[in-house]
Design an enzyme around this catalytic site. Structure first.
Site, PDB file in Angstrom:
ATOM      1  N   ASP A  11      16.568  27.617  26.854  1.00 58.72           N
ATOM      2  CA  ASP A  11      17.981  27.980  26.755  1.00 58.72           C
ATOM      3  C   ASP A  11      18.122  29.187  25.825  1.00 58.72           C
ATOM      4  O   ASP A  11      17.123  29.788  25.379  1.00 58.72           O
ATOM      5  CB  ASP A  11      18.842  26.767  26.349  1.00 58.72           C
ATOM      6  CG  ASP A  11      18.688  26.356  24.887  1.00 58.72           C
ATOM      7  OD1 ASP A  11      17.928  27.001  24.130  1.00 58.72           O
ATOM      8  OD2 ASP A  11      19.346  25.372  24.496  1.00 58.72           O
ATOM      9  N   CYS A  68      14.264  24.354  23.765  1.00 57.30           N
ATOM     10  CA  CYS A  68      15.671  24.496  23.383  1.00 57.30           C
ATOM     11  C   CYS A  68      15.712  24.508  21.858  1.00 57.30           C
ATOM     12  O   CYS A  68      14.662  24.675  21.217  1.00 57.30           O
ATOM     13  CB  CYS A  68      16.550  23.418  24.021  1.00 57.30           C
ATOM     14  SG  CYS A  68      16.249  21.728  23.482  1.00 57.30           S
ATOM     15  N   GLY A  69      16.866  24.329  21.264  1.00 60.26           N
ATOM     16  CA  GLY A  69      16.950  24.435  19.804  1.00 60.26           C
ATOM     17  C   GLY A  69      16.053  23.441  19.090  1.00 60.26           C
ATOM     18  O   GLY A  69      15.292  23.788  18.191  1.00 60.26           O
ATOM     19  N   THR A  70      16.146  22.201  19.493  1.00 62.57           N
ATOM     20  CA  THR A  70      15.310  21.148  18.893  1.00 62.57           C
ATOM     21  C   THR A  70      14.161  20.737  19.800  1.00 62.57           C
ATOM     22  O   THR A  70      13.232  20.069  19.347  1.00 62.57           O
ATOM     23  CB  THR A  70      16.150  19.880  18.661  1.00 62.57           C
ATOM     24  OG1 THR A  70      16.704  19.486  19.930  1.00 62.57           O
ATOM     25  CG2 THR A  70      17.262  20.127  17.656  1.00 62.57           C
ATOM     26  N   HIS A 101      -4.093  11.635  25.545  1.00 59.42           N
ATOM     27  CA  HIS A 101      -3.769  10.232  25.854  1.00 59.42           C
ATOM     28  C   HIS A 101      -2.668  10.089  26.897  1.00 59.42           C
ATOM     29  O   HIS A 101      -2.676   9.131  27.663  1.00 59.42           O
ATOM     30  CB  HIS A 101      -3.314   9.492  24.586  1.00 59.42           C
ATOM     31  CG  HIS A 101      -4.428   9.238  23.623  1.00 59.42           C
ATOM     32  ND1 HIS A 101      -4.275   8.465  22.501  1.00 59.42           N
ATOM     33  CD2 HIS A 101      -5.722   9.655  23.631  1.00 59.42           C
ATOM     34  CE1 HIS A 101      -5.427   8.417  21.838  1.00 59.42           C
ATOM     35  NE2 HIS A 101      -6.321   9.151  22.496  1.00 59.42           N
ATOM     36  N   ASN A 102      -1.707  10.997  26.897  1.00 53.83           N
ATOM     37  CA  ASN A 102      -0.533  10.833  27.768  1.00 53.83           C
ATOM     38  C   ASN A 102      -0.550  11.760  28.984  1.00 53.83           C
ATOM     39  O   ASN A 102       0.371  11.703  29.800  1.00 53.83           O
ATOM     40  CB  ASN A 102       0.768  11.076  26.990  1.00 53.83           C
ATOM     41  CG  ASN A 102       0.821  10.294  25.697  1.00 53.83           C
ATOM     42  OD1 ASN A 102       0.751  10.856  24.612  1.00 53.83           O
ATOM     43  ND2 ASN A 102       0.896   8.973  25.788  1.00 53.83           N
ATOM     44  N   ARG A 112      14.497  26.082  16.880  1.00 60.90           N
ATOM     45  CA  ARG A 112      15.155  26.102  15.570  1.00 60.90           C
ATOM     46  C   ARG A 112      14.429  25.205  14.567  1.00 60.90           C
ATOM     47  O   ARG A 112      14.911  24.991  13.463  1.00 60.90           O
ATOM     48  CB  ARG A 112      16.613  25.667  15.711  1.00 60.90           C
ATOM     49  CG  ARG A 112      17.417  26.682  16.508  1.00 60.90           C
ATOM     50  CD  ARG A 112      18.856  26.264  16.705  1.00 60.90           C
ATOM     51  NE  ARG A 112      19.578  27.310  17.433  1.00 60.90           N
ATOM     52  CZ  ARG A 112      20.544  27.079  18.305  1.00 60.90           C
ATOM     53  NH1 ARG A 112      20.921  25.847  18.572  1.00 60.90           N
ATOM     54  NH2 ARG A 112      21.137  28.086  18.912  1.00 60.90           N
ATOM     55  N   HIS A 137      -6.481   4.749  28.958  1.00 55.71           N
ATOM     56  CA  HIS A 137      -5.456   5.796  28.992  1.00 55.71           C
ATOM     57  C   HIS A 137      -5.015   6.082  30.431  1.00 55.71           C
ATOM     58  O   HIS A 137      -3.825   6.246  30.709  1.00 55.71           O
ATOM     59  CB  HIS A 137      -5.968   7.070  28.334  1.00 55.71           C
ATOM     60  CG  HIS A 137      -6.236   6.895  26.868  1.00 55.71           C
ATOM     61  ND1 HIS A 137      -5.309   6.380  26.003  1.00 55.71           N
ATOM     62  CD2 HIS A 137      -7.348   7.143  26.129  1.00 55.71           C
ATOM     63  CE1 HIS A 137      -5.821   6.320  24.783  1.00 55.71           C
ATOM     64  NE2 HIS A 137      -7.060   6.773  24.835  1.00 55.71           N
ATOM     65  N   ARG A 140      -2.665   3.422  31.630  1.00 57.96           N
ATOM     66  CA  ARG A 140      -1.323   3.520  31.028  1.00 57.96           C
ATOM     67  C   ARG A 140      -0.515   4.641  31.663  1.00 57.96           C
ATOM     68  O   ARG A 140       0.688   4.529  31.869  1.00 57.96           O
ATOM     69  CB  ARG A 140      -1.457   3.728  29.513  1.00 57.96           C
ATOM     70  CG  ARG A 140      -1.951   2.474  28.819  1.00 57.96           C
ATOM     71  CD  ARG A 140      -2.395   2.725  27.404  1.00 57.96           C
ATOM     72  NE  ARG A 140      -3.059   1.541  26.848  1.00 57.96           N
ATOM     73  CZ  ARG A 140      -3.891   1.572  25.815  1.00 57.96           C
ATOM     74  NH1 ARG A 140      -4.170   2.721  25.208  1.00 57.96           N
ATOM     75  NH2 ARG A 140      -4.431   0.461  25.390  1.00 57.96           N
TER      76      ARG A 140
HETATM   77  C1  RB5 Z   1      22.096  24.485  21.850  1.00 60.90           C
HETATM   78  O1  RB5 Z   1      22.911  24.924  20.834  1.00 60.90           O
HETATM   79  C2  RB5 Z   1      21.310  23.253  21.413  1.00 60.90           C
HETATM   80  O2  RB5 Z   1      22.134  22.138  21.448  1.00 60.90           O
HETATM   81  C3  RB5 Z   1      20.116  23.051  22.304  1.00 60.90           C
HETATM   82  O3  RB5 Z   1      19.320  24.192  22.250  1.00 60.90           O
HETATM   83  C4  RB5 Z   1      19.196  21.893  21.970  1.00 60.90           C
HETATM   84  O4  RB5 Z   1      18.863  21.848  20.629  1.00 60.90           O
HETATM   85  C5  RB5 Z   1      19.573  20.577  22.480  1.00 60.90           C
HETATM   86  O5  RB5 Z   1      18.861  19.563  22.362  1.00 60.90           O
END
Ligand code: RB5
Length: 145
Positions: A11, A68-70, A101-102, A112, A137, A140
């Site tokens: 994103d 994405c951010g997280t 393993h997965n 971020r 493994h 599973r």
């Molecule tokens: C976008 O601002 C943020 O919400 C997205 O990148 C992400 O972290 C969502 O999980």
């Protein structure tokens, strides 16, 4: 010889973060299937989780990198697809184990949360770690489906 195809989807939070990853993939000889957004105009991470999942399921790419951010939202979205095993990873050991393993076929990264430098290190581990051949493994992983 055909190049191994690696899909990348992200994103807006990762429009800069993704660049060193793509550079690494290209210089390491992979073909990049680029499904990500290229600028900072806000988009919705589920759309990009869907894009990468569809590319994996359709075998347009062998492995994927979702950002994405997280890393949380895009990993949730990608994991809704049968055949996708997306692991959210922030450091080396979980990255190695996700593959070993997965048999993770996608890793999710948080633009971020970690640096681009760390991301490239994790991508290298993801691509270079062999899947364990141990029966426990393998069994599973079958059960996941
Ligand atoms: C976008 O601002 C943020 O919400 C997205 O990148 C992400 O972290 C969502 O999980």
């Amino acid at each position: 010889m055909n190049k191994k195809v690696i899909a990348i989807a992200n994103d807006h939070s990762a429009s800069e973060f993704r660049k060193p990853i793509i550079e690494y993939l290209e210089q390491a000889g992979y073909e990049v299937l680029d499904l990500g957004t290229k600028d900072s105009k806000p988009v919705d991470y589920p759309d990009f989780g869907v894009k990468i999942a569809k590319a994996i399921v359709a075998q347009k790419a062998e492995l994927g990198i979702a950002i994405c951010g997280t890393g949380i939202g895009i990993s949730i979205a990608a994991n809704r697809f049968h055949g996708v095993r997306c692991a959210l990873v922030y450091e080396e050991e979980t990255t190695r184990l996700a593959r070993q393993h997965n048999n993770a076929n996608v890793i999710a990264l948080g633009a971020r949360i970690i640096s681009s430098y760390k991301a490239v290190e994790l991508v290298k581990i993801f691509l270079d770690t062999p899947i364990s051949s141990e029966t426990r493994h393998q069994n599973r992983i079958k059960k996941l489906d």
